[in-house]
Design a protein around this motif. Structure first.
Motif, PDB file in Angstrom:
ATOM      1  N   GLU A  49       0.825  -1.217   0.000  1.00  0.00           N
ATOM      2  CA  GLU A  49       0.000   0.000   0.000  1.00  0.00           C
ATOM      3  C   GLU A  49       0.853   1.257   0.000  1.00  0.00           C
ATOM      4  O   GLU A  49       0.394   2.321  -0.390  1.00  0.00           O
ATOM      5  N   CYS A  50       2.111   1.132   0.472  1.00  0.00           N
ATOM      6  CA  CYS A  50       2.990   2.291   0.584  1.00  0.00           C
ATOM      7  C   CYS A  50       4.400   1.924   0.103  1.00  0.00           C
ATOM      8  O   CYS A  50       4.928   0.881   0.460  1.00  0.00           O
ATOM      9  N   LEU A  51       4.973   2.838  -0.662  1.00  0.00           N
ATOM     10  CA  LEU A  51       6.297   2.634  -1.248  1.00  0.00           C
ATOM     11  C   LEU A  51       7.183   3.826  -0.913  1.00  0.00           C
ATOM     12  O   LEU A  51       6.784   4.975  -1.143  1.00  0.00           O
ATOM     13  N   LEU A  52       8.348   3.544  -0.372  1.00  0.00           N
ATOM     14  CA  LEU A  52       9.318   4.609  -0.120  1.00  0.00           C
ATOM     15  C   LEU A  52       9.915   5.039  -1.450  1.00  0.00           C
ATOM     16  O   LEU A  52      10.214   4.196  -2.305  1.00  0.00           O
ATOM     17  N   LYS A  96      21.647   4.668 -13.651  1.00  0.00           N
ATOM     18  CA  LYS A  96      21.772   6.039 -13.143  1.00  0.00           C
ATOM     19  C   LYS A  96      20.657   6.960 -13.613  1.00  0.00           C
ATOM     20  O   LYS A  96      20.280   7.884 -12.901  1.00  0.00           O
ATOM     21  N   ASP A  97      20.123   6.729 -14.802  1.00  0.00           N
ATOM     22  CA  ASP A  97      19.071   7.598 -15.335  1.00  0.00           C
ATOM     23  C   ASP A  97      17.679   6.992 -15.190  1.00  0.00           C
ATOM     24  O   ASP A  97      16.762   7.325 -15.947  1.00  0.00           O
ATOM     25  N   PHE A  98      17.498   6.104 -14.211  1.00  0.00           N
ATOM     26  CA  PHE A  98      16.211   5.432 -14.024  1.00  0.00           C
ATOM     27  C   PHE A  98      15.096   6.429 -13.722  1.00  0.00           C
ATOM     28  O   PHE A  98      15.260   7.338 -12.913  1.00  0.00           O
ATOM     29  N   ARG A  99      13.968   6.238 -14.402  1.00  0.00           N
ATOM     30  CA  ARG A  99      12.773   7.036 -14.155  1.00  0.00           C
ATOM     31  C   ARG A  99      11.641   6.076 -13.768  1.00  0.00           C
ATOM     32  O   ARG A  99      11.223   5.250 -14.568  1.00  0.00           O
ATOM     33  N   PHE A 100      11.167   6.207 -12.545  1.00  0.00           N
ATOM     34  CA  PHE A 100      10.099   5.336 -12.068  1.00  0.00           C
ATOM     35  C   PHE A 100       8.762   5.849 -12.576  1.00  0.00           C
ATOM     36  O   PHE A 100       8.425   7.018 -12.403  1.00  0.00           O
ATOM     37  N   ASN A 101       7.988   4.966 -13.189  1.00  0.00           N
ATOM     38  CA  ASN A 101       6.670   5.305 -13.711  1.00  0.00           C
ATOM     39  C   ASN A 101       5.636   5.005 -12.623  1.00  0.00           C
ATOM     40  O   ASN A 101       5.435   3.849 -12.265  1.00  0.00           O
ATOM     41  N   THR A 102       5.001   6.028 -12.124  1.00  0.00           N
ATOM     42  CA  THR A 102       4.072   5.862 -10.997  1.00  0.00           C
ATOM     43  C   THR A 102       2.634   5.577 -11.433  1.00  0.00           C
ATOM     44  O   THR A 102       1.751   5.437 -10.588  1.00  0.00           O
ATOM     45  N   GLU A 103       2.402   5.451 -12.727  1.00  0.00           N
ATOM     46  CA  GLU A 103       1.046   5.224 -13.228  1.00  0.00           C
ATOM     47  C   GLU A 103       0.403   3.967 -12.628  1.00  0.00           C
ATOM     48  O   GLU A 103      -0.750   3.994 -12.196  1.00  0.00           O
ATOM     49  N   THR A 104       1.147   2.861 -12.601  1.00  0.00           N
ATOM     50  CA  THR A 104       0.609   1.613 -12.044  1.00  0.00           C
ATOM     51  C   THR A 104       0.305   1.778 -10.558  1.00  0.00           C
ATOM     52  O   THR A 104      -0.692   1.239 -10.058  1.00  0.00           O
ATOM     53  N   LEU A 105       1.146   2.517  -9.844  1.00  0.00           N
ATOM     54  CA  LEU A 105       0.909   2.749  -8.414  1.00  0.00           C
ATOM     55  C   LEU A 105      -0.400   3.492  -8.196  1.00  0.00           C
ATOM     56  O   LEU A 105      -1.183   3.138  -7.318  1.00  0.00           O
ATOM     57  N   GLN A 106      -0.619   4.515  -9.010  1.00  0.00           N
ATOM     58  CA  GLN A 106      -1.839   5.303  -8.871  1.00  0.00           C
ATOM     59  C   GLN A 106      -3.078   4.446  -9.142  1.00  0.00           C
ATOM     60  O   GLN A 106      -4.070   4.559  -8.429  1.00  0.00           O
ATOM     61  N   LYS A 107      -3.004   3.582 -10.147  1.00  0.00           N
ATOM     62  CA  LYS A 107      -4.131   2.700 -10.479  1.00  0.00           C
ATOM     63  C   LYS A 107      -4.443   1.751  -9.320  1.00  0.00           C
ATOM     64  O   LYS A 107      -5.587   1.377  -9.107  1.00  0.00           O
ATOM     65  N   ASN A 108      -3.403   1.330  -8.597  1.00  0.00           N
ATOM     66  CA  ASN A 108      -3.569   0.367  -7.508  1.00  0.00           C
ATOM     67  C   ASN A 108      -3.592   1.035  -6.129  1.00  0.00           C
ATOM     68  O   ASN A 108      -3.470   0.353  -5.116  1.00  0.00           O
ATOM     69  N   HIS A 109      -3.706   2.349  -6.099  1.00  0.00           N
ATOM     70  CA  HIS A 109      -3.829   3.125  -4.862  1.00  0.00           C
ATOM     71  C   HIS A 109      -2.650   2.897  -3.909  1.00  0.00           C
ATOM     72  O   HIS A 109      -2.830   2.747  -2.699  1.00  0.00           O
ATOM     73  N   VAL A 110      -1.446   2.862  -4.475  1.00  0.00           N
ATOM     74  CA  VAL A 110      -0.231   2.736  -3.674  1.00  0.00           C
ATOM     75  C   VAL A 110       0.332   4.137  -3.467  1.00  0.00           C
ATOM     76  O   VAL A 110       0.513   4.894  -4.419  1.00  0.00           O
ATOM     77  N   GLU A 111       0.585   4.487  -2.214  1.00  0.00           N
ATOM     78  CA  GLU A 111       1.113   5.804  -1.863  1.00  0.00           C
ATOM     79  C   GLU A 111       2.634   5.810  -1.926  1.00  0.00           C
ATOM     80  O   GLU A 111       3.281   4.856  -1.483  1.00  0.00           O
ATOM     81  N   ILE A 112       3.197   6.886  -2.439  1.00  0.00           N
ATOM     82  CA  ILE A 112       4.652   7.052  -2.412  1.00  0.00           C
ATOM     83  C   ILE A 112       4.997   7.891  -1.190  1.00  0.00           C
ATOM     84  O   ILE A 112       4.467   8.997  -1.009  1.00  0.00           O
ATOM     85  N   ILE A 113       5.861   7.340  -0.354  1.00  0.00           N
ATOM     86  CA  ILE A 113       6.273   7.987   0.886  1.00  0.00           C
ATOM     87  C   ILE A 113       7.659   8.595   0.667  1.00  0.00           C
ATOM     88  O   ILE A 113       8.564   7.930   0.179  1.00  0.00           O
ATOM     89  N   THR A 114       7.813   9.838   1.038  1.00  0.00           N
ATOM     90  CA  THR A 114       9.099  10.505   0.877  1.00  0.00           C
ATOM     91  C   THR A 114       9.956  10.309   2.132  1.00  0.00           C
ATOM     92  O   THR A 114       9.448   9.963   3.200  1.00  0.00           O
ATOM     93  N   ILE A 115      11.222  10.574   1.968  1.00  0.00           N
ATOM     94  CA  ILE A 115      12.144  10.534   3.116  1.00  0.00           C
ATOM     95  C   ILE A 115      11.702  11.551   4.165  1.00  0.00           C
ATOM     96  O   ILE A 115      11.771  11.291   5.365  1.00  0.00           O
ATOM     97  N   GLU A 116      11.234  12.689   3.713  1.00  0.00           N
ATOM     98  CA  GLU A 116      10.758  13.721   4.640  1.00  0.00           C
ATOM     99  C   GLU A 116       9.578  13.210   5.478  1.00  0.00           C
ATOM    100  O   GLU A 116       9.490  13.492   6.673  1.00  0.00           O
ATOM    101  N   ASN A 117       8.670  12.436   4.846  1.00  0.00           N
ATOM    102  CA  ASN A 117       7.562  11.819   5.600  1.00  0.00           C
ATOM    103  C   ASN A 117       8.100  10.935   6.722  1.00  0.00           C
ATOM    104  O   ASN A 117       7.564  10.936   7.837  1.00  0.00           O
ATOM    105  N   LEU A 118       9.136  10.158   6.407  1.00  0.00           N
ATOM    106  CA  LEU A 118       9.724   9.273   7.429  1.00  0.00           C
ATOM    107  C   LEU A 118      10.357  10.066   8.562  1.00  0.00           C
ATOM    108  O   LEU A 118      10.276   9.670   9.719  1.00  0.00           O
ATOM    109  N   ARG A 119      10.969  11.188   8.221  1.00  0.00           N
ATOM    110  CA  ARG A 119      11.604  12.015   9.257  1.00  0.00           C
ATOM    111  C   ARG A 119      10.560  12.565  10.227  1.00  0.00           C
ATOM    112  O   ARG A 119      10.802  12.617  11.436  1.00  0.00           O
TER     113      ARG A 119
END
Length: 185
Positions: A49-52, A96-119
């Motif tokens: 449900e959540c991805l760092l 090094k130039d990896f770009r993560f595509n968040t489209e699938t995450l949005q479709k499956n209601h997965v939240e992206i958690i930032t480092i700042e959220n963890l802090r």
């Protein structure tokens, strides 16, 4: 006559270098496609449900900083059949130039958690993250693939786990799906 040869030689050199950069660009596109496929499949397989957010540093760099005694380069060379250190370096550097595509995450209601959220969670200022992610937070490092993009090493796990799986999990692409390679101990 010599001038004509020089012009032809110059044109050949330009064509050669433009093809090299085109091949490198194609490899980066293939890397991004395969890395996104693999990461998204692992996310769905783990009912996450959540991805760092994924760090910008390559897997080797992070592994060496976290555990300098673990021979990550030797492990990757063996797992991915890299014939030399230069070969391994090229497999790692393409991430090094990896770009993560968040489209699938949005479709499956997965939240992206930032480092700042963890802090903010660590400081005790905000506990909504725990409510938002009751199953935990899954963290990933950029995968490293073999030269055919049919085998990959992917470090991933629960962000709050105190144990890291070593050696890192290996996956093979079979029948249009990434399969975790089981190791015999």
């Amino acid at each position: 006559m010599k001038k004509g040869y020089s012009i032809i030689l110059g044109i050949l050199i330009c064509i050669t270098f433009s093809n090299c950069s085109k091949n490198q660009k194609d490899l980066k596109e293939v890397y991004n496609q395969k890395a996104n496929e693999l990461i998204n499949q692992v996310i769905l397989d783990n009912n996450c449900e959540c991805l760092l957010e994924i760090p910008s540093e390559p897997l080797v760099e992070i592994s060496l900083a976290e555990n300098p005694r673990y021979d990550i380069r030797g492990f990757l060379a063996k797992e991915l059949n890299a014939s030399s250190q230069a070969s391994l370096d090229s497999l790692v550097s393409i991430s090094k130039d990896f770009r993560f595509n968040t489209e699938t995450l949005q479709k499956n209601h997965v939240e992206i958690i930032t480092i700042e959220n963890l802090r903010t969670l660590k400081s005790g200022k905000d506990t909504t993250l725990l409510k938002m992610c009751p199953k935990g937070i899954l963290g990933f490092r950029k995968p490293v693939f073999d030269k055919t993009f049919q085998k990959a090493v992917l470090d991933h796990g629960d962000v709050f786990a105190s144990v890291v799986e070593l050696p890192f999990p290996t996956y093979e692409f079979k029948k249009d799906k990434w399969e975790h390679v089981k190791r015999s101990i």
